[in-house]
Enzyme design. Structure first.
Site, short mmCIF file in Angstrom:
data_model
loop_
_atom_site.label_atom_id
_atom_site.label_comp_id
_atom_site.label_asym_id
_atom_site.label_seq_id
_atom_site.Cartn_x
_atom_site.Cartn_y
_atom_site.Cartn_z
N LYS A 133 -8.28 29.63 -25.87
CA LYS A 133 -7.41 28.81 -25.02
C LYS A 133 -6.13 28.37 -25.73
O LYS A 133 -5.10 28.18 -25.12
CB LYS A 133 -8.20 27.57 -24.57
CG LYS A 133 -7.47 26.66 -23.60
CD LYS A 133 -8.41 25.56 -23.11
CE LYS A 133 -7.69 24.59 -22.18
NZ LYS A 133 -6.75 23.73 -22.88
N LYS A 186 -1.04 22.20 -16.71
CA LYS A 186 -1.29 20.79 -16.41
C LYS A 186 -0.70 19.86 -17.47
O LYS A 186 -0.03 18.88 -17.15
CB LYS A 186 -2.79 20.56 -16.25
CG LYS A 186 -3.24 19.12 -16.04
CD LYS A 186 -4.61 19.05 -15.41
CE LYS A 186 -5.63 19.89 -16.13
NZ LYS A 186 -5.89 19.43 -17.51
N THR A 211 1.62 20.59 -19.70
CA THR A 211 3.08 20.76 -19.68
C THR A 211 3.69 19.92 -18.56
O THR A 211 4.72 19.25 -18.76
CB THR A 211 3.43 22.25 -19.47
OG1 THR A 211 2.88 23.00 -20.56
CG2 THR A 211 4.93 22.46 -19.40
N ALA A 255 -13.92 18.73 -20.26
CA ALA A 255 -14.31 18.31 -18.91
C ALA A 255 -15.43 19.17 -18.34
O ALA A 255 -16.09 18.75 -17.40
CB ALA A 255 -13.10 18.36 -17.98
N TRP A 283 8.51 23.34 -17.95
CA TRP A 283 8.31 24.24 -19.08
C TRP A 283 9.66 24.75 -19.60
O TRP A 283 9.88 24.79 -20.81
CB TRP A 283 7.44 25.42 -18.65
CG TRP A 283 7.13 26.39 -19.74
CD1 TRP A 283 6.17 26.27 -20.71
CD2 TRP A 283 7.80 27.63 -19.98
NE1 TRP A 283 6.19 27.36 -21.53
CE2 TRP A 283 7.19 28.22 -21.12
CE3 TRP A 283 8.85 28.31 -19.36
CZ2 TRP A 283 7.60 29.45 -21.63
CZ3 TRP A 283 9.26 29.52 -19.87
CH2 TRP A 283 8.64 30.09 -20.99
N ARG A 302 -5.33 13.73 -24.17
CA ARG A 302 -6.43 13.99 -25.09
C ARG A 302 -5.93 14.70 -26.34
O ARG A 302 -4.89 15.35 -26.34
CB ARG A 302 -7.49 14.87 -24.41
CG ARG A 302 -8.22 14.22 -23.27
CD ARG A 302 -9.17 15.19 -22.60
NE ARG A 302 -8.46 16.31 -22.00
CZ ARG A 302 -9.02 17.45 -21.63
NH1 ARG A 302 -10.31 17.64 -21.80
NH2 ARG A 302 -8.31 18.40 -21.07
N PHE A 336 -9.28 20.30 -17.05
CA PHE A 336 -9.55 21.42 -16.13
C PHE A 336 -9.18 21.05 -14.68
O PHE A 336 -8.23 20.33 -14.45
CB PHE A 336 -11.00 21.88 -16.25
CG PHE A 336 -11.31 22.51 -17.58
CD1 PHE A 336 -10.53 23.54 -18.07
CD2 PHE A 336 -12.37 22.06 -18.35
CE1 PHE A 336 -10.81 24.13 -19.31
CE2 PHE A 336 -12.65 22.64 -19.59
CZ PHE A 336 -11.88 23.67 -20.05
N PHE A 389 7.40 29.74 -11.73
CA PHE A 389 7.51 30.96 -12.53
C PHE A 389 8.64 31.80 -11.93
O PHE A 389 8.90 31.74 -10.73
CB PHE A 389 6.20 31.76 -12.50
CG PHE A 389 5.18 31.29 -13.47
CD1 PHE A 389 4.96 31.97 -14.67
CD2 PHE A 389 4.42 30.16 -13.21
CE1 PHE A 389 4.02 31.53 -15.58
CE2 PHE A 389 3.47 29.72 -14.12
CZ PHE A 389 3.27 30.41 -15.30
#
Length: 555
Positions: free
Chosen positions: A105, A71, A73, A273, A409, A94, A301, A381
């Protein structure tokens, strides 16, 4: 491919004064933290406040899985792509917490060629905002215990002190403690505990406040406990509201950094979140909207948590109205929602994808309930197959959502050009934005609205202690506030094992906390913890720094 930290370390950053010029911020309104970071002065708002707002783009996602969604990225890549298309763009994100950074994480500065830099600084201490929150929070805790020790003029009930202490690390051993041991000179023994800093009400206050005067008022309204007769006691009764506010004199100012491609980024505040409201600060967002034609921001999230709170809490308090919403998904994550193990995600499996797409479909349906245009960003991907991509496109288009494959990415802004074009188009569409509930409704009706409309639950259960709390809040006139649901991020339900779009379940509210300073009521469900623990192998074990100061293992 190089690691995120290697890519970030090789970046040729522009001086932050040059980045500020993109937004026409005078040097006199910058407070420099070295060459590549700065805070924007509070006085600069007087120059901005009468300008019209630009477009606001909210980036959210499906429920996260170990497969990864990307998200942040995607948010950064989208901002870079808009910048490439000649749009005056700002990204508003954030700040990362040290807890997940050293835990499981990792950091929160994007990934690959869609990152904000200096990545190491942003993930490690940054400009000290979180330290200000930790210190202010713990100052109030120390003052409470000192008040009890010095005679307890307010007649505080030591069994009903609701203000804990905080630390910006994952440390399960501190969740429940007894303080004040050691005899008469060392305080009054009582049960308490620690939360992680990002769960502090002061974090929420920092992220929802509009200026220092508003912050002082909110800090004073914090409920710290009850007297022995049951009266609510607020922080302002301890006469330290001024001291608490002055600790935020710099933390309240938005932080300016840049992406790898030189797009300005405001990174400020960082409530989780799942246990808080999950959005960057109002201060940063309102500055960004005045300075740019497009502001790309994100909510934490999945859309059931971050986006719902962004729309029902942050937008309600500020009048913000997103012009479009981007929902990030990956083929891999959707197949995991469809029941595949992480080791099986590299093989084409249309049936698992179809089953998992129910999670994305529910989030699309929910954003439509808010009346907003949607673009689905498929974070690409190498293992994605054409059949799988076509299946996902067909679903999204059938639900009235535009679709774009993002390669941010691997390619940075260039990999999100199509996404940017579709976002521009979506942001011009008419919308009918509205909230999911009336804040003046009953507490139970508000919680029920979120549980049934957003999560898909059949209803809500309340343990007896919560029923008692609801009655107390209603009697005290503290029930007319938005609801901040604390829930697992991994499922639409309160059971993290229920993937996809579960049905036939009820949400159980186990605790209610009143955040009177922030202005919302926190409803805790499931087994959500406000002080996380470290995993068996913390990310910290892979980190190092050499004699030249080069960092490795940070991600």
């Amino acid at each position: 491919m190089k690691t995120d930290v290697e890519i970030a370390q090789e970046a040729v950053m522009q001086p932050i004064t040059e980045i500020a010029k993109h937004l026409e911020i005078p040097e006199d309104d910058l407070e420099l933290y070295g060459k590549y970071k700065a805070k924007i002065s509070l006085d600069y708002w007087n120059t901005l406040k009468n300008r019209p707002n630009g477009k606001l783009i909210l980036v959210t996602a499906i429920n996260p899985t170990p497969a990864g969604e990307g998200k942040t990225t995607t948010s950064i890549g989208l901002g870079d792509a808009l910048h490439k298309l000649g749009k005056k763009t700002t990204i508003a994100l954030r700040e990362p917490s040290l807890g997940p950074c050293f835990g499981l994480k990792g950091g929160a500065a994007g990934g690959g060629y869609s990152q904000v830099v200096p990545m190491e600084d942003i993930n490690l201490h940054f400009t000290g905002d979180f330290h200000a929150i930790t210190t202010a929070h713990n100052l109030l805790a120390a003052v409470i215990d000192n008040h009890i020790q010095q005679g307890n003029a307010l007649d505080l009930d030591v069994r009903r002190i609701t203000w804990k202490r905080v630390l910006d690390l994952n440390d399960r051993a501190l969740r429940n403690i007894i303080c004040g041991l050691g005899g008469k000179a060392h305080g009054v023994p009582r049960e308490t505990g620690f939360d992680i800093t990002v769960a502090s009400e002061m974090m929420a206050i920092l992220c929802l406040t509009s200026d220092l005067e508003d912050m002082k008022k909110r800090l004073g309204n914090i409920i710290i406990g009850y007297t022995r007769s049951g009266r609510i006691v607020r922080a302002k009764e301890l006469n330290v509201t001024g001291a608490l506010t002055l600790l935020f004199k710099d933390a309240i100012k938005p932080n300016l950094v840049q992406t790898l491609e030189g797009t300005p980024a405001l990174i400020h505040g960082g409530p989780f979140a799942n246990i808080a409201h999950g959005c960057n600060s109002v201060m940063a967002t309102k500055y960004a909207l005045k300075m740019a034609d497009y502001t790309v921001t994100e909510a934490g999230f999945g859309a059931d948590l971050g986006a719902e709170k962004f729309l029902d809490i942050k937008c309600r308090f500020t009048g913000f109205k997103p012009n479009a919403v981007v929902i990030v998904a990956t083929i891999r994550a959707l197949k995991m929602h469809g029941g595949l193990a992480k080791t099986e995600l590299g093989t084409e499996n249309i049936e698992a994808l179809k089953k998992g797409m129910t999670n994305l479909a529910k989030h699309i349906e929910n954003i439509h309930k808010f009346g907003l245009p949607i673009v689905v960003a498929i974070n690409a991907f190498p293992t994605d197959t054409e059949n799988e991509l076509q299946e996902l496109k067909t679903l999204c288009e059938s639900m009235g959502a535009s679709v774009s494959i993002s390669e941010a990415w691997a390619k940075g802004g260039e990999g999100a050009i199509d996404l940017a074009k579709k976002v521009i188009e979506a942001a011009e569409k008419p919308s009918d934005f509205h909230y999911m509930y009336d804040e003046n409704d009953t507490i139970k009706n508000k919680i029920n609205a979120i549980a049934t409309k957003i999560y898909g639950a059949d209803g809500v259960n309340y343990i007896p202690a919560v029923e008692k709390t609801i009655a107390e809040l209603e009697a005290a006139g503290l029930d007319k506030m938005p609801i901040c649901m604390a829930k697992t991020q991994y499922s639409l339900s309160d059971d993290q094992t229920k993937l996809g779009a579960p049905t036939g379940f009820r949400i159980t509210v186990r605790e209610l906390r009143i955040s009177a300073g922030a202005g919302f009521i926190v409803a805790l469900t499931g087994n959500v913890l406000t002080m996380p623990g470290l995993p068996k192998k913390p990310a910290a074990e892979n980190m190092d720094i050499d004699i030249n100061g080069k960092i490795t293992g940070l991600f």
